[in-house]
Design a protein around this motif. Structure first.
Motif, PDB file in Angstrom:
ATOM      1  N   GLU A  43      58.038-126.883 -17.135  1.00 59.40           N
ATOM      2  CA  GLU A  43      57.251-125.773 -16.610  1.00 59.40           C
ATOM      3  C   GLU A  43      56.851-125.995 -15.157  1.00 59.40           C
ATOM      4  N   TYR A  69      52.528-119.556 -15.088  1.00 62.68           N
ATOM      5  CA  TYR A  69      53.465-120.439 -15.785  1.00 62.68           C
ATOM      6  C   TYR A  69      54.851-119.818 -15.611  1.00 62.68           C
ATOM      7  N   SER A  72      57.631-119.838 -18.553  1.00 59.36           N
ATOM      8  CA  SER A  72      57.137-119.071 -19.707  1.00 59.36           C
ATOM      9  C   SER A  72      56.873-117.609 -19.352  1.00 59.36           C
TER      10      SER A  72
END
Length: 225
Positions: A43, A69, A72
């Motif tokens: 990430e 993020y 994601s």
């Protein structure tokens, strides 16, 4: 391993950040006082603080601070959060969680969701989708349509169709009439009420008892069985 770096972005900077994979970030940072980028194995996390302005497509988001993020496609916003959509829809909250993949938003803390005509949904917690423009609350809330105020435990408002559904301790307060029920729908344009449970309608002169399936025209104050 963590890679951390601070960078200052001047006001109005429209630089689109690149994620660790080299793909364009899903949210554009228009302005902030400073950012901090942390990279992990899976990430890329961007922390943004101070006068934060973000853009995703035509949707603008302002807040005190945010965390993005990148892989994601998730974002969290904190403090004085506001969303402005191109059609004039606005949302205010103290906290927001945003999923960029499906445009679902969870808002908490004095949430206000308003359509372009000024119809307003209030609750402590609201779920909203930027595409479908459907707002929902599950722990008590209120919809205001000019002088008409509807409160309930559960509420759902379709900002496109102007249809709303209310369940659990539903109370409609209007200068001309009052309604109590456990389940009804209401259109903020037509002011037509559909009953899905027993209801009591009271105005200055009469008390009406409505059954499931009956319809009330609030403008004409007529009950159709």
């Amino acid at each position: 391993s963590f890679v951390s770096g601070q960078q200052k972005l001047p006001l109005g900077d429209s630089t689109v950040q690149k994620s660790a994979s080299g793909k364009t970030a899903f949210i554009e940072i228009l302005s902030s006082d400073y950012t901090d980028i942390i990279k992990t194995a899976n990430e890329t996390i961007t922390k943004i603080v101070g006068n934060v302005k973000l853009r995703h497509g035509t949707d603008l988001l302002n807040c005190d601070s945010a965390i993005l993020y990148q892989e994601s496609k998730m974002a969290e916003a904190f403090g004085n959060v506001s969303i402005e959509q191109a059609d004039g829809t606005n949302a205010l909250a103290e906290y927001l969680r945003y999923s960029g993949s499906n445009k679902d938003i969870y808002m908490k803390g004095d949430v206000i969701l308003s359509d372009p005509q000024g119809k307003t949904l209030w609750s402590e917690e609201v779920e909203y989708n930027l595409n479908t423009k459907v707002g929902k609350y599950f722990k008590e809330g209120t919809l205001q349509n000019e002088a008409t105020v509807i409160s309930s435990k559960y509420g759902e408002y379709h900002l496109k169709t102007k249809d709303a559904r209310f369940k659990g301790d539903v109370v409609v307060n209007d200068p001309e009439y009052n309604v109590t029920s456990e389940d009804l729908s209401y259109n903020t344009q037509t002011e037509i009420v559909h009953f899905f449970a027993d209801a009591i309608i009271q105005n200055e002169n009469t008390t009406l008892f409505a059954k499931p399936g009956s319809v009330y025209n609030a403008i004409k104050q007529e009950l159709i069985f």
